[in-house]
Scaffold this motif. Structure first.
Motif, short mmCIF file in Angstrom:
data_model
loop_
_atom_site.label_atom_id
_atom_site.label_comp_id
_atom_site.label_asym_id
_atom_site.label_seq_id
_atom_site.Cartn_x
_atom_site.Cartn_y
_atom_site.Cartn_z
N THR A 133 0.83 -1.21 0.00
CA THR A 133 0.00 0.00 0.00
C THR A 133 0.86 1.26 0.00
N THR A 134 1.90 1.25 0.81
CA THR A 134 2.82 2.39 0.85
C THR A 134 3.45 2.61 -0.52
N LEU A 137 1.06 4.21 -2.93
CA LEU A 137 0.89 5.64 -2.65
C LEU A 137 2.09 6.46 -3.11
#
Length: 173
Positions: A133-134, A137
Motif C-alpha cells: 500500500t505504501t 501511494l
C-alpha cells in the motif's frame, strides 16, 4: 497469491490440517457481500478462486482494491475485534475458505505453538500488505514490491503446497 504464502508458510502441518478439518467452503455469486462495512466479522477468510472488491461503501462505488485467489480477508477485524471500515463485495463467482473466530480463538487458547505461529503469520501478512500500500501511494521502491524476505522464503514452497491442499479440499476448482 503471494499473501496467503506469508500466512501458511508460518503454520506447521498439524495447524494446516486443523484448518482443513475446522473450516468450511463458501460459494458466492457476483453481487454477494462477504463483509459489510460496520458489521462485525465472525470469521477469517481465504479466497480460493474468483474475485472480490474492497469498497469504501456498500456498493461498487469507491472500490479500493481487488482481491483474488490467495488473499486473506477479515484479518484486521479478527485482530482488533472492531467492525470493518469497508465492504467486501463479490465481483465474479468465488469460492472462499471460511473458519470461524470462535474455533480459532479456542485453538489459540489451547495451543501455544499455534498461537505463536498464527500471530507471527498475520504480522508478516499485514506488514507485506502495508508495504504494498505504501508503494502504491508512491512512497516505496517499485522494484522491491515483489521481493520476499529471506526469513519468509524458507516457508514459501511449503506454503504453496499447503494452499494447493486447501484448494483441493474445499474448492474443486
Amino acid at each position: 497469491m503471494k499473501r496467503v504464502l506469508y500466512f501458511l508458510g508460518h503454520l506447521n502441518d498439524r495447524d494446516v490440517e486443523w484448518l482443513l478439518q475446522n473450516g468450511t467452503k463458501l460459494t458466492l455469486e457476483t453481487g454477494d457481500r462477504l463483509i459489510n462495512k460496520g458489521q462485525a466479522v465472525d470469521s477469517l477468510y481465504i479466497v480460493l478462486s474468483g474475485q472480490l472488491a474492497v469498497c469504501a461503501n456498500n456498493n461498487f462505488n469507491e472500490c479500493i482494491a481487488k482481491l483474488e485467489a490467495g488473499e486473506v480477508v477479515g484479518e484486521m477485524s479478527f485482530l482488533e475485534s472492531t467492525p470493518p471500515a469497508v465492504s467486501v463485495i463479490v465481483t465474479a463467482p468465488s469460492v472462499i475458505y471460511q473458519i470461524s473466530r470462535e474455533k480459532i480463538n479456542l485453538r489459540l487458547l489451547t495451543n501455544s505453538e499455534f498461537r505463536a505461529n498464527f500471530y507471527y503469520a498475520l504480522a508478516l501478512f499485514l506488514s507485506n500488505r502495508l508495504r504494498k500500500t505504501t508503494g502504491q501511494l508512491g512512497f516505496g521502491n517499485p522494484e522491491d514490491e515483489d521481493l520476499v524476505d529471506a526469513n519468509v522464503l524458507d516457508g514459501v514452497a511449503q506454503a504453496g503446497s499447503r494452499f494447493v491442499k486447501i484448494l483441493n479440499r474445499f474448492s474443486e476448482v
